[in-house]
Motif scaffolding. Structure first.
Motif, mmCIF file in Angstrom:
data_model
loop_
_atom_site.group_PDB
_atom_site.id
_atom_site.type_symbol
_atom_site.label_atom_id
_atom_site.label_comp_id
_atom_site.label_asym_id
_atom_site.label_seq_id
_atom_site.Cartn_x
_atom_site.Cartn_y
_atom_site.Cartn_z
ATOM 1 N N MET A 235 0.845 -1.173 0.000
ATOM 2 C CA MET A 235 0.000 0.000 0.000
ATOM 3 C C MET A 235 0.892 1.239 0.000
ATOM 4 S SD MET A 235 -3.146 0.893 2.556
ATOM 5 C CE MET A 235 -3.376 -0.831 2.803
ATOM 6 N N TRP B 9 -6.673 1.736 -0.672
ATOM 7 C CA TRP B 9 -7.137 0.348 -0.729
ATOM 8 C C TRP B 9 -8.595 0.392 -1.135
ATOM 9 C CZ3 TRP B 9 -10.976 -2.639 1.335
ATOM 10 C CH2 TRP B 9 -10.747 -3.999 1.528
ATOM 11 N N GLU C 229 -6.528 -2.982 7.894
ATOM 12 C CA GLU C 229 -5.428 -2.194 7.327
ATOM 13 C C GLU C 229 -5.320 -0.803 7.949
ATOM 14 O OE1 GLU C 229 -3.086 -3.038 5.087
ATOM 15 O OE2 GLU C 229 -3.855 -5.081 5.059
ATOM 16 N N ARG D 35 -2.476 0.070 10.499
ATOM 17 C CA ARG D 35 -1.165 0.143 9.855
ATOM 18 C C ARG D 35 -0.962 1.498 9.172
ATOM 19 N NH1 ARG D 35 1.571 -1.078 5.179
ATOM 20 N NH2 ARG D 35 -0.244 -1.677 3.959
#
Length: 170
Positions: free
Chosen positions: A1, A68, A93, A96
């Motif tokens: 990402m 994302w 996610e 993070r």
């Protein structure tokens, strides 16, 4: 990402988020303008690798980076049976991305606050900070049943974006 901390750092240093100023930051960072609204002087949608950016508004603008996304209809034949899985995957996610923002180039400058910084947007999950006179928000959203589930990072002015009845910025 993709890590957009560098872009966000440069955007946070702008006195006002205007479309032209944001366009200069994105271009200098290697983003490619994709679509230009004929009523705007700048490209409104941008792409770099698998990430997208969208400049929204006219006066002070909002910049949304989509890091994302998963298309609801492409994942499985029946979206209702697995949409929670997509929410969970995107929400997994989010910590993070938040940690990346907090520990990166912006880390010392962002400040967590106890106020609602969503500006009325409906996020499944989010983390938000203040950085000088701007809002930085990382969140998971799903705008409607046909749209993708997305993990986005948004920067906008704090307290900007309100217009009077004549359309003038307050």
């Amino acid at each position: 990402m993709m890590d957009v901390s560098g872009e966000l750092s440069r955007l946070s240093g702008l006195s006002m988020l205007t479309g032209q100023a944001v366009e200069r930051v994105l271009s200098a960072s290697g983003w490619e303008g994709e679509r230009r609204n004929p009523t705007k002087e700048w490209a409104t949608t941008w792409r770099r690798d698998d990430a997208h950016a969208w400049i929204q508004g006219d006066g002070p603008v909002e910049v949304e980076f989509t890091l994302w996304y998963r298309e609801v209809e492409d994942e499985r034949p029946d979206p209702d049976t697995y949409i929670d899985e997509l929410y969970d995957a995107a929400s997994a996610e989010l910590p993070r991305v938040a940690a990346q923002l907090e520990s990166g180039v912006l880390g010392a400058r962002i400040e967590a606050v106890d106020e609602d910084l969503t500006d009325g947007a409906d996020y499944i999950d989010h983390t938000a900070w203040r950085i000088a006179d701007k809002v930085l928000l990382a969140g998971v959203k799903h705008d409607d049943t046909d749209a993708p589930v997305q993990l986005v990072v948004v920067m906008r002015g704090y307290g900007e974006g309100e217009q009077d009845d004549a359309g003038e910025w307050l």
